[in-house]
Structures are given as structure tokens and as C-alpha cells.
Design an enzyme around this catalytic site. Structure first.
Site, PDB file in Angstrom:
ATOM      1  N   ALA A  62       0.833  -1.210   0.000  1.00  0.00           N
ATOM      2  CA  ALA A  62       0.000   0.000   0.000  1.00  0.00           C
ATOM      3  C   ALA A  62       0.865   1.257   0.000  1.00  0.00           C
ATOM      4  CB  ALA A  62      -0.928   0.005   1.203  1.00  0.00           C
ATOM      5  N   TYR A  64       3.965   1.452  -1.122  1.00  0.00           N
ATOM      6  CA  TYR A  64       4.599   1.524  -2.444  1.00  0.00           C
ATOM      7  C   TYR A  64       3.630   2.114  -3.465  1.00  0.00           C
ATOM      8  CZ  TYR A  64       6.700   0.097  -6.868  1.00  0.00           C
ATOM      9  OH  TYR A  64       7.228   0.097  -8.134  1.00  0.00           O
ATOM     10  N   LEU A 111      25.305 -22.968 -26.306  1.00  0.00           N
ATOM     11  CA  LEU A 111      26.415 -23.561 -25.575  1.00  0.00           C
ATOM     12  C   LEU A 111      26.507 -25.035 -25.929  1.00  0.00           C
ATOM     13  CD1 LEU A 111      26.007 -22.080 -21.966  1.00  0.00           C
ATOM     14  CD2 LEU A 111      27.662 -21.406 -23.696  1.00  0.00           C
ATOM     15  N   LYS A 143      21.691 -22.769 -14.937  1.00  0.00           N
ATOM     16  CA  LYS A 143      21.250 -22.575 -16.326  1.00  0.00           C
ATOM     17  C   LYS A 143      19.731 -22.410 -16.309  1.00  0.00           C
ATOM     18  CE  LYS A 143      21.539 -24.584 -20.971  1.00  0.00           C
ATOM     19  NZ  LYS A 143      20.086 -24.564 -21.252  1.00  0.00           N
ATOM     20  N   GLU A 202      17.752 -13.866 -19.395  1.00  0.00           N
ATOM     21  CA  GLU A 202      16.684 -14.848 -19.564  1.00  0.00           C
ATOM     22  C   GLU A 202      15.446 -14.321 -18.855  1.00  0.00           C
ATOM     23  OE1 GLU A 202      16.712 -18.988 -21.182  1.00  0.00           O
ATOM     24  OE2 GLU A 202      18.283 -17.493 -21.022  1.00  0.00           O
TER      25      GLU A 202
END
EC number: 6.5.1.2
Length: 700
Positions: A62, A64, A111, A143, A202
Site C-alpha cells: 500500500a 509503495y 552452448l 542454467k 533470460e
């Protein structure tokens, strides 16, 4: 400034201005707004970092919302105070119809994979031999199993975000990535002497968020999403950023790939990730380990594999990178991967479930694929409810029955696969799977060629195949007809407007505008895209025809050798086998295709419609090589698509948006104000249609 400063300052502003998310913030004078606006941005940036990166918020939601609403109201009242890095600019109201293509500054390579300790020791040995060093330090990190992205920062500002694409060129999804709060809109790279920087990362969705989304979908009788990776990839390519912001996306960055000035590149990978972490990015820094030798690497990989199920996000292995960045050039690259890094893949996950039924799907070239419907089972945080059984031989080899208990595995964290049948658990009422003799879509008799495993429907008018053939013919690598995806292909087929790919070129504006989904503008756009596709040339047509075993590479070889489609039609199997990489099977498939009367009729209708069935070179010349053109407004000489083809034939590239890579903005009638304003801001040269045509003429 420490945490206490930001917390105290937040409380002070909340109290001074009596802020609350359910109240309208006070309206400030411009002088007051100027004094406080940067403080508000710093506070929101700090709280975003605490919440989204550290997962340690220090104020309530609230509170924020209240300070965010205050900043938004100030910018609404005084638009000239809005800056590109303001936190309110994460979401744009613009809805894009396409994503322009952009070239990565450094290629986004794959990779190489390792699967066991011996593979890792071989990797270590190769690195030592190539570098000439006896001791190598490695960084080991998770990963992440998500959608790959590249982020570009210039003068501290986030200026572009792109998908991986083909590794060289991706799609510009900047507006969508700006909605992800773990991507800072401003980062103080200039403090490190860095002006321009490209980062790899990612986009992921946490397991709990993914589970919640699927539960909500199933409660509404909607099919669940397949896995977090696909949902993340689809989310960043949504057309409306307002929809993207509703998705619980997180971005993690794990590699700096390009820096200007180049001498300010961090010396080590560990140092690079720590710098990004300290600047407010979410990184693998807290899960990353610096290893002095390959045994430490192996031990850490095994440790992380043992705790993967307890992690909040999906990982499918670990990434091992040489820590010393100065060795990267010396170690170099293979054609597809760096030699200074490798991925250690975890063992696939397995689960048991029951086959409830088997259905048979029809592919684009008529292959019949059995698909097992499963009792839903969770495997690595993903609900699996169906799995391909590939072909009749696979079913026989595994001795699979309906109602069998089977062990399934997710290879590479994505593709479910039947490993074996638990025959001891087979019930008495289990039924053998009977492969159909007739096509489940059109009823035609199925055929199986000698030496092949697939049963096929060879009826070119089979409804299931027609829609897939239309979509393939219009795809990017074939005729590249923008706006003709699977949904539109199905719509046109259902309306009986397109029953054959040649019918595409006989569509009229009046046909389209009466269909659902089509307004006047979208109907005209599709007609223009169809018209523009006529000049793609023989290789693209051959690939688009969907001849079995003829991919884009083979299509290009055929076009280069025969020059004209009618020469291919007349060629014998023996003639076809003279072409590099075309053997008996491919030659026979080509002859079978052109031996069918309905296919010859299709080609004749394509030719009558004005489709180019001869070879065209990809570029007539390279006079405009290195230049990028953007078009705005309506051109009187031709459509924008044709104009793009004209400059591309001279070696140039095109884009749908103005960036610092743009060489010329070509201005037609009723140009877009946004492109003009941005070109002016970036100092991009604008030229009229007449100047554009003169430039083309001079370049021939």
C-alpha cells in the site's frame, strides 16, 4: 545512501503529503514538483530492487502504491517532466502489430552440452590446451530455463531489448521488456567508464506463479500452458504491453557481451556479474561459485542438482565459464558455441502415469502422428497431459496399450517422452493401439512408402493439411505474407475462400472485409502483403510448396541450378540427383510432387496470378550495404513492402522503428509524428519519396 535513508525518506514523504493508494495525491506547483520528482524516482527504484531482486521489501504494498501514484500524478500534470528512465514508463499504451528485427551487437550463440564428469574433464583439458595455462578458474552458475533476451544500455539508459531470434537477429521487444521490474531502466554504467553495453539474460516465470496461472486457466475450462519457458517466451511477444505487465515475469542477466569503450570490459566474469548485481540487476551472483579447479566445478554441479526441486524456478543444468575474460578471444568459438563455456545438463526427470486414449493427428505433409492422452501428471513443475508416440513402429517396439502405466521423461526440461511400459501393472482391459487405415481428417486411404516409418495421407486437399500448408506457404522463410498466420488461414479455409495455396493470390479486398477479425485497414494490409510476396522468387516458392524433404537450403540449390520452376517439373530423377545433397529419396519426392496433376494446376494458377517462378538473386548489388531504412506515411510510387524489397535488393536493411542504427527515414504522405520526432531527436536524416527514388536510381 544506506537503507535507513531510503526507508526514512519514504516515511517522511508519505506523512508530509498524506499519501495513500486510495486517495488522490495533492497537486503540486511546478516548482514543488521539480524539487521532489527525482527523489520519488530514486525511492521507487530502491523499493523495486528490494522487492524484485532481493525479495526483501521494507515497506508495504500500500505504501509503495501510494508513492508510485504520487509520481504518476506529477507526471500527468507536468508531462514535460517525464524522462525515458522514469519508472512510470515501464508500460506503454501503444499496441504493436509487428516487432521490427534488430541485429545483436554480439551473436547470441548456443552452448555446447556436457552430461557427465568425463565430459567436464574433457572440457577442462581442451581449455588448458588452447590457452596454454596449467590452472584455470571457473565460474559455475544455474542454467535458467526461460526465454533468451539481449539488453542494450546507452549512456546509462535501457534503449533496446530483443529476443534471441536466430542468434544474429532478434525481434525488438523493448516496450514489453520495460514492463519487467527486474530490468532497470537506468543503470550507472558511466561510473565504470562504460558508454554502450549489451547484456544477455533470460526471462523466466517462477514455479509457484506458473502453477497458479494454470490453476486459474483450468478453473475457467481453458487448457493449461505447457511449461514456464514457453509461457515466458510468448509473454514477451504479446502485442500489448498492458497485457505483458499482468504476467509475473522475472528477468535475470548472466553475461556482458559487448562494451564501449572496449578497454572498460570487466576483467573477469565474476567481476562482471558482481557489477551488474551491485547496479540493481537480478543475476545468478548469489548462486554463483568461483571454482579453482574442475573437481570443484563437478562437486558444485552435483550439489545444485540435488537441490533443484527446492528452487523457486526451473533450471535444466549449470553453466561453466572461464572466469578470465582476457582468455575468451584466445579460446575462440566453434561455428555455434564459445569454447570458453559449456552447459552441464542434469539428468532428465521421470514420472509414471496412465495412457487414457490415443488420437491421431495429421501433419502438413500428411504424416499421421499418434498422440497419447495421459492422466495428468506433474513433472518438474509442469503438468503433462499428452505425449507423442511418433509412429506405428514406436508403439510396437514399446508394446504400448491403452490403459497401460508408462514411465515418461522430460528430456531437456521440455519434451515429454515415453521411456517404457510398466507391464506388471497392465490391467486386463488394456487395449492394443490400432493404427488407422484411413485419414482421420478426410477419410483417404493412408500409404506407407517402402523403408519409411510414417503412414501418410497423400490427398493434397485434405482439410487438416490445407490449413497447415497455407500457414507454411505464408511463413517468414517462404512467401513471408504478414498477417496470414494459422488463425487467419483457418478463417479463410472455413469461409471457403482459400482451399489451395494459389487461392491466396485471388483474394479480394471485398472478400476479406466482410470476415470477422478484418477491418478495412487489416484487410488492405493483407492484400498489400500478398501482392508484395509475388516477387520473392523461385527458392521461396519451392520451399513454400511444402514438398516433402525439401527445406529452404535444398530449395535454394534447386532454384540456383534450374532457374525456372518448369525446368524442375521436366527434370528426371537422375537429373535431380546431380545436384549436391539431393539423393534418391529427395529426388523421388520431388518427382512425385510434380507428378500430381493438382500440383501442376496450382503452379499454373500461381504463374497466372503473377507470382515469380524464376530465380532471383538475394541482392542485385551491394550499393546500399550497411544502410538501414525506415518508412513512414503513404508512398505514391508503391507500397511500403515493395519499397523495402527495393532497398533490400541493393544490400540495405529495413526496420519498422527509428533507432540510432537508422540511416534514413523515408517520409511519405501523412507520416507518423512519433517516427519524425524520434528521428529529429536522434539526428537521423529524413528524405522525401522523390529523394528516395533518386537514391535508388543512383545505386543501380
Amino acid at each position: 545512501m544506506n537503507d535507513k535513508f531510503f526507508i526514512d525518506k519514504t516515511k517522511e514523504i508519505l506523512k508530509t503529503y498524506n499519501l495513500s493508494p486510495d486517495k488522490h495525491p495533492p497537486k503540486l506547483s511546478k516548482e514543488e514538483a521539480i524539487k521532489i520528482i527525482n527523489t520519488l524516482r530514486e525511492l521507487i527504484n530502491y523499493h523495486d530492487y528490494r522487492y524484485y531482486v532481493l525479495n526483501q521489501p521494507v515497506i508495504s504494498d500500500a505504501e509503495y502504491d501510494a508513492i508510485y501514484k504520487f509520481l504518476k500524478s506529477i507526471e500527468d500534470n507536468y508531462p514535460d517532466l517525464i524522462t525515458p528512465d522514469s519508472l512510470t514508463q515501464r508500460v506503454s499504451s501503444d499496441i504493436s502489430s509487428t516487432f521490427p528485427q534488430v541485429k545483436h551487437l554480439a551473436p547470441m550463440l548456443s552452448l555446447d552440452n556436457t552430461y557427465n564428469e568425463d565430459d567436464l574433464r574433457d572440457f577442462d583439458r581442451r581449455v588448458k590446451e588452447l590457452s596454454g595455462k596449467e590452472h584455470i578458474e571457473y565460474c559455475v552458475e544455474p542454467k535458467y530455463d526461460g526465454a533468451g533476451i539481449s539488453l542494450l544500455y546507452e549512456n546509462d539508459l535501457f534503449v533496446r531489448g530483443a529476443t534471441r531470434g536466430d542468434g544474429e537477429v532478434g525481434e525488438d521487444v523493448t516496450k514489453n521488456l520495460k514492463t519487467i521490474k527486474t530490468i532497470p531502466l537506468r543503470a550507472n554504467f558511466s561510473k565504470q567508464g562504460i558508454r554502450l553495453l549489451e547484456i544477455r539474460g533470460e526471462v523466466i516465470i517462477n514455479k509457484d506463479d506458473f502453477k497458479k496461472i494454470n490453476e486459474e486457466r483450468m478453473a475457467e475450462n481453458l487448457p493449461p500452458y505447457a511449461n514456464p519457458r514457453n509461457l515466458a517466451a510468448g509473454s514477451i511477444r504479446l502485442q500489448d504491453p498492458q497485457e505483458v505487465v499482468k504476467r509475473p515475469l522475472t528477468a535475470l542477466v548472466y553475461q556482458i557481451t559487448y562494451v564501449e569503450p572496449t578497454n572498460n570490459m570487466p576483467k573477469t566474469h565474476y567481476g562482471a556479474i558482481k557489477m551488474l548485481h551491485d547496479l540493481g540487476f537480478k543475476t545468478p551472483f548469489l548462486d554463483m561459485k568461483l571454482c579453482k579447479n574442475i573437481q570443484e566445478v563437478i562437486d558444485y554441479c552435483r550439489y545444485f542438482e540435488s537441490k533443484r526441486e527446492s528452487l523457486p524456478y526451473e533450471i535444466d543444468g549449470m553453466v561453466i565459464k572461464v572466469n578470465d575474460i582476457s582468455l575468451y578471444d584466445e579460446l575462440g568459438f566453434t561455428s555455434h558455441a564459445p569454447r570458453w563455456a559449456t552447459a552441464f545438463k542434469f539428468k532428465a526427470k521421470q514420472a509414471t502415469t496412465i495412457i487414457l486414449d490415443v488420437i491421431f493427428s495429421v501433419g502438413r505433409v500428411g504424416n499421421i502422428t499418434p498422440v497419447a492422452k495421459l492422466e495428468p501428471v506433474s513433472l518438474g513443475g509442469v503438468t503433462i497431459s499428452s505425449v507423442s508416440l511418433f509412429n506405428e513402429d514406436f508403439i510396437r517396439e514399446k508394446d504400448i496399450h491403452i490403459k497401460d502405466t508408462v514411465i515418461i521423461e522430460r528430456a531437456g526440461e521440455v519434451i515429454p517422452y515415453v521411456v517404457s511400459v510398466v507391464k506388471e501393472a497392465r490391467p486386463k482391459d488394456a487395449k492394443p493401439i490400432v493404427f488407422p487405415k484411413y485419414c482421420p481428417s478426410c477419410g483417404s486411404k493412408l500409404v506407407k512408402a517402402p523403408g519409411e516409418v510414417a503412414w501418410r495421407c497423400i490427398n493434397i486437399s485434405c482439410p487438416a493439411q490445407v490449413v497447415l500448408r497455407i500457414r507454411h506457404f505464408a511463413s517468414k522463410d517462404a512467401m513471408d505474407i504478414k498477417g496470414l498466420g494459422e488463425a487467419v488461414a483457418q478463417l479463410l479455409y472455413d469461409a471457403k475462400l482459400v482451399k489451395n495455396i494459389a487461392d491466396i493470390y485471388y483474394l479480394k479486398f471485398s472478400d476479406l472485409v466482410r470476415l470477422p477479425r478484418f477491418a478495412k485497414k487489416s484487410a488492405q494490409n493483407l492484400i498489400d502483403a500478398i501482392e508484395a510476396s509475388k516477387r520473392r522468387g523461385l527458392a521461396r516458392v519451392l520451399y513454400g510448396l511444402g514438398i516433402r524433404y525439401v527445406g529452404l537450403t535444398t530449395a535454394k540449390k534447386l532454384a540456383s541450378y534450374y532457374k525456372d520452376i518448369w525446368n524442375i517439373v521436366k527434370a528426371s530423377e537422375e537429373d535431380l540427383r546431380n545436384i549436391e545433397d539431393i539423393g534418391d529419396i529427395v529426388a523421388r519426392s520431388i518427382k512425385e510432387f510434380f507428378g500430381l496433376e493438382q500440383n501442376i494446376n496450382t503452379i499454373k494458377r500461381l504463374e497466372e496470378a503473377g507470382v515469380l517462378l524464376k530465380e532471383v538473386s538475394e541482392a542485385v548489388s551491394n550499393k546500399l550495404a550497411g544502410l538501414q531504412f525506415v518508412f513512414t506515411g503513404t508512398l505514391s510510387c508503391c507500397t511500403r513492402e515493395v519499397a523495402r524489397q527495393m532497398v533490400e535488393s541493393l544490400g540495405a536493411t529495413t526496420s519498422d522503428s527509428v533507432t540510432h542504427h537508422t540511416s534514413y527515414l523515408v517520409v511519405g504522405q501523412d507520416p507518423g509524428a512519433t517516427k519524425l520526432r524520434k528521428a529529429n531527436m536522434l539526428g537521423i536524416k529524413t528524405i522525401s519519396e522523390e529523394e528516395f527514388l533518386r537514391l535508388l536510381e543512383d545505386s543501380k
